[in-house]
Design a protein around this motif. Structure first.
Motif, PDB file in Angstrom:
ATOM      1  N   ALA A 195       1.005  -1.318   0.084  1.00  0.00           N
ATOM      2  CA  ALA A 195       0.003  -0.046  -0.036  1.00  0.00           C
ATOM      3  C   ALA A 195       0.852   1.146   0.344  1.00  0.00           C
ATOM      4  O   ALA A 195       0.592   2.099  -0.382  1.00  0.00           O
ATOM      5  CB  ALA A 195      -0.955   0.002   1.333  1.00  0.00           C
ATOM      6  N   GLY A 196       1.743   1.349   0.962  1.00  0.00           N
ATOM      7  CA  GLY A 196       2.913   2.169   0.825  1.00  0.00           C
ATOM      8  C   GLY A 196       3.728   2.552  -0.697  1.00  0.00           C
ATOM      9  O   GLY A 196       3.724   3.702  -1.017  1.00  0.00           O
ATOM     10  N   GLY A 254      -5.920   2.013 -12.014  1.00  0.00           N
ATOM     11  CA  GLY A 254      -5.592   0.739 -12.166  1.00  0.00           C
ATOM     12  C   GLY A 254      -5.049   0.399 -10.584  1.00  0.00           C
ATOM     13  O   GLY A 254      -5.072  -0.745 -10.173  1.00  0.00           O
ATOM     14  N   VAL A 255      -4.022   1.378 -10.380  1.00  0.00           N
ATOM     15  CA  VAL A 255      -3.250   1.160  -9.223  1.00  0.00           C
ATOM     16  C   VAL A 255      -4.028   1.083  -7.909  1.00  0.00           C
ATOM     17  O   VAL A 255      -4.144   0.298  -6.862  1.00  0.00           O
ATOM     18  CB  VAL A 255      -2.045   2.278  -8.894  1.00  0.00           C
ATOM     19  N   LEU A 256      -5.343   2.068  -7.791  1.00  0.00           N
ATOM     20  CA  LEU A 256      -6.188   2.113  -6.817  1.00  0.00           C
ATOM     21  C   LEU A 256      -6.986   0.761  -6.679  1.00  0.00           C
ATOM     22  O   LEU A 256      -7.126   0.244  -5.665  1.00  0.00           O
ATOM     23  CB  LEU A 256      -7.014   3.206  -6.816  1.00  0.00           C
ATOM     24  N   TRP A 257      -7.374   0.359  -7.889  1.00  0.00           N
ATOM     25  CA  TRP A 257      -7.955  -0.887  -8.031  1.00  0.00           C
ATOM     26  C   TRP A 257      -7.380  -2.281  -7.516  1.00  0.00           C
ATOM     27  O   TRP A 257      -7.781  -2.923  -6.624  1.00  0.00           O
ATOM     28  CB  TRP A 257      -8.559  -1.542  -9.268  1.00  0.00           C
ATOM     29  N   TYR A 258      -5.966  -2.195  -7.768  1.00  0.00           N
ATOM     30  CA  TYR A 258      -5.013  -3.327  -7.140  1.00  0.00           C
ATOM     31  C   TYR A 258      -5.133  -3.012  -5.712  1.00  0.00           C
ATOM     32  O   TYR A 258      -4.849  -4.135  -5.056  1.00  0.00           O
ATOM     33  CB  TYR A 258      -4.086  -3.194  -7.959  1.00  0.00           C
ATOM     34  N   ARG A 261      -7.846  -4.487  -3.958  1.00  0.00           N
ATOM     35  CA  ARG A 261      -8.120  -5.850  -4.204  1.00  0.00           C
ATOM     36  C   ARG A 261      -7.049  -6.484  -3.197  1.00  0.00           C
ATOM     37  O   ARG A 261      -7.331  -7.374  -2.438  1.00  0.00           O
ATOM     38  CB  ARG A 261      -7.678  -6.237  -5.577  1.00  0.00           C
ATOM     39  N   LEU A 262      -5.798  -5.988  -2.932  1.00  0.00           N
ATOM     40  CA  LEU A 262      -4.888  -6.394  -2.024  1.00  0.00           C
ATOM     41  C   LEU A 262      -5.294  -6.430  -0.753  1.00  0.00           C
ATOM     42  O   LEU A 262      -5.222  -6.932   0.298  1.00  0.00           O
ATOM     43  CB  LEU A 262      -3.567  -5.596  -2.468  1.00  0.00           C
ATOM     44  N   ARG A 265      -7.581  -9.008   0.562  1.00  0.00           N
ATOM     45  CA  ARG A 265      -6.956 -10.218   0.781  1.00  0.00           C
ATOM     46  C   ARG A 265      -5.995 -10.180   1.926  1.00  0.00           C
ATOM     47  O   ARG A 265      -5.102 -11.334   2.157  1.00  0.00           O
ATOM     48  CB  ARG A 265      -6.323 -10.860  -0.293  1.00  0.00           C
ATOM     49  N   SER A 266      -6.053  -8.952   2.750  1.00  0.00           N
ATOM     50  CA  SER A 266      -5.036  -8.846   3.581  1.00  0.00           C
ATOM     51  C   SER A 266      -5.205  -9.810   5.161  1.00  0.00           C
ATOM     52  O   SER A 266      -4.519  -9.753   5.682  1.00  0.00           O
ATOM     53  CB  SER A 266      -5.061  -7.352   4.030  1.00  0.00           C
ATOM     54  N   SER A 267      -6.506 -10.585   5.114  1.00  0.00           N
ATOM     55  CA  SER A 267      -6.721 -11.211   6.419  1.00  0.00           C
ATOM     56  C   SER A 267      -5.366 -12.332   6.443  1.00  0.00           C
ATOM     57  O   SER A 267      -5.319 -13.038   7.677  1.00  0.00           O
ATOM     58  CB  SER A 267      -7.915 -11.851   6.248  1.00  0.00           C
ATOM     59  N   ARG A 268      -4.848 -12.917   5.538  1.00  0.00           N
ATOM     60  CA  ARG A 268      -3.521 -13.961   5.457  1.00  0.00           C
ATOM     61  C   ARG A 268      -2.732 -13.375   6.348  1.00  0.00           C
ATOM     62  O   ARG A 268      -1.848 -14.176   6.572  1.00  0.00           O
ATOM     63  CB  ARG A 268      -3.512 -14.342   4.000  1.00  0.00           C
TER      64      ARG A 268
END
Length: 547
Positions: A195-196, A254-258, A261-262, A265-268
């Motif tokens: 994210a950074g 596109g970057v914000l969408w990714y 999405r990331l 999935r961060s619960s992992r």
């Protein structure tokens, strides 16, 4: 509330964005076409700017990411000396608005009269240089320095919420500190680090002031400076500017969408549970003091030397690398207060716009956050998306879109402070909304429910319960928006006019006119005010968090 926010976003962001895409795909008399994309993207100047933009964005993101992660880790997770005092150090480059920082680095590394080059020539006996900042590497270096604090703040916050039990277990097993960092800490914090990195990428892509001052001097164009040239040329190249602006919006979205999405999935990578956190600090051993010296050098290079360079030139009659006390004068500061010149007027106008803009921005942000977090209004998730949509539009693109749409009839706003206010509030609304949303998430909804049970209305509950509780955080958010708006240049440079001067544009104009000592004096005043406000923002934010 939904109608107000939707209308404002449509007026200030959606309409300009649609106008940009429309100009890039349509040709008068021919309808839908790809002609502008074909002609623009195959021109030598744009090809060169594309390469430069990629190099600056990737290089600056790498610098900011490495520096931000290392600084956040040292300050937050290790036993480095004076760790509590050092928490402010990585944020100190934020004292410099980017346009002021760019000027300061030119005063340090200009090939002929830069202070550092003067020192290096005295040591080596060279005639010129040896360092030349007027190239793509100079732009990359300075952009990287001034986006590092954003990465640091994001990753340091993640470190604060990180459970040290994993590190402690590894250290008990005899694993070295470096291995713990590379094999445990960084992998577990991958979402925050990614994210950074994406924040740094977007910020570097949207950067205008540093390439405008450092890059343009060395004939190094990036997309933002090329868009500015296209819109300032005669006749205006609206179609080509729209093409480059559309590409920037698409890449940013596109970057914000990714990123979204990331995060889903961060619960992992969860490391904090209901068992409480272990915030033990890793031992640096014999590296404690060398690394402390490294942070001191970081402050010297990124803050002290640039500030000294500005101060040195601001008390000279001409731009030179001399350090002699002979000829020192305060005439450049007297010029600021002697009469009502453009520089003074611009500082006053920037102050007025920032006060009004920050007030409107935080008022909208608080109402949006309360509606999204507390209400059961249908469509409140749409309201949240609308409030964050401006983050997908770089400031230069926003300014270009506003110029294209509101330059003339039916709604002619160019040359007015209203257009600047619209740009400021729209561009920084996501920052205000995130601050207000975080504040409401800290307050239990039971307080609101108790108020309703007692018969209080929604406005009364909001005014008597919510506002007092989030007051310190909202005050910090207001100050944060004030600081951001007072230093904004990327949109202002396209929509400000001689009748509506702002200080960042005046600094850029003074640079273009070669009035470097006066420019340095204005920059020193802006730097001092910005430093004070930045420290106040952090202090208020810390109090709000403690509350």
């Amino acid at each position: 509330m939904f109608v107000i926010v939707a209308g404002f976003i449509a007026f200030s962001v959606v309409a300009p964005s649609v106008g940009i895409f429309g100009n890039s795909f349509f040709e008068s008399g021919s309808g839908l076409t790809l002609r502008w994309y074909r002609e623009t993207l195959t021109s030598p100047g744009v090809l060169s700017a594309t390469l430069n933009t990629a190099m600056v964005v990737v290089g600056a993101t790498t610098i900011a990411l490495v520096s931000g992660v290392v600084l956040a880790w040292l300050v937050s997770r290790t036993d480095i000396p004076f760790a509590r005092v050092l928490t402010i150090v990585p944020v100190m480059p934020l004292f410099f608005p980017p346009v002021v920082g760019a000027v300061a680095w030119v005063l340090l590394l200009a090939p002929e009269v830069g202070l550092i080059n003067e020192f290096l020539r005295a040591v080596t006996g060279g005639a010129v240089g040896p360092v030349n900042i007027y190239n793509v590497w100079g732009v990359t270096w300075v952009v990287g320095i001034y986006i590092t604090p954003y990465v640091y703040l994001m990753i340091a916050n993640a470190f604060q919420q990180y459970d040290g039990a994993y590190e402690e277990a590894a250290r008990t097993a005899g694993v070295s500190t470096l291995t713990v960092l590379t094999r445990i800490t960084i992998p577990l914090l991958r979402p925050a680090i990614m994210a950074g990195a994406m924040l740094a990428f977007i910020t570097a892509l949207a950067q205008f002031s540093i390439p405008a001052i450092i890059g343009k001097t060395g004939d190094v164009d990036v997309y933002t400076t090329l868009i500015y040239d296209m819109l300032r040329s005669y006749p205006r190249q609206l179609d080509s500017a729209a093409v480059l602006s559309s590409i920037m919006v698409i890449v940013t979205m596109g970057v914000l969408w990714y990123q979204r999405r990331l995060l889903r999935r961060s619960s992992r990578f969860v490391t904090m549970s209901g068992k409480g956190l272990r915030r033990t600090r890793l031992s640096l051993g014999s590296w404690r003091w060398p690394l402390f010296v490294g942070i001191v050098l970081y402050v010297l290079i990124t803050v002290v030397l640039p500030a000294f360079a500005l101060l040195n030139v601001s008390v000279r009659r001409h731009w030179s690398a001399t350090l002699s006390l002979e000829g020192v004068t305060l005439d450049n500061f007297t010029w600021l207060t002697d009469g009502f010149n453009l520089a003074t007027e611009s500082m006053l106008n920037s102050g007025r716009l920032s006060v009004i803009g920050a007030t409107i921005g935080m008022l909208l942000s608080v109402l949006i956050a309360y509606t999204v977090v507390r209400s059961r209004l249908k469509g409140r998730s749409v309201l949240d998306y609308l409030a964050t949509f401006p983050s997908a539009v770089p400031a230069t693109v926003l300014g270009a879109g506003l110029l294209m749409i509101y330059l003339g009839p039916p709604i002619a706003l160019y040359g007015s402070n209203v257009l600047l206010l619209i740009a400021y509030v729209a561009h920084f609304l996501p920052q205000g909304t995130r601050t207000a949303t975080a504040a409401f998430h800290q307050i239990s909804p039971e307080m609101d429910e108790a108020s309703y049970v007692c018969g209080a209305s929604w406005p009364t509950t909001f005014r008597r319960i919510a506002v007092p509780l989030i007051g310190p955080i909202v005050a910090g958010g207001w100050l944060f928006l004030f600081v951001l708006m007072s230093r904004e240049l990327s949109a202002s440079v396209l929509i400000a006019s001689p009748s509506t001067p702002v200080v960042s544009v005046v600094i850029l104009d003074l640079w273009g006119n070669g009035s470097v000592p006066q420019l340095a004096a204005v920059s020193m005043v802006v730097l001092v005010l910005s430093a004070i406000l930045t420290m106040v923002v952090q202090r208020v934010g810390n109090r709000g968090g403690a509350r």
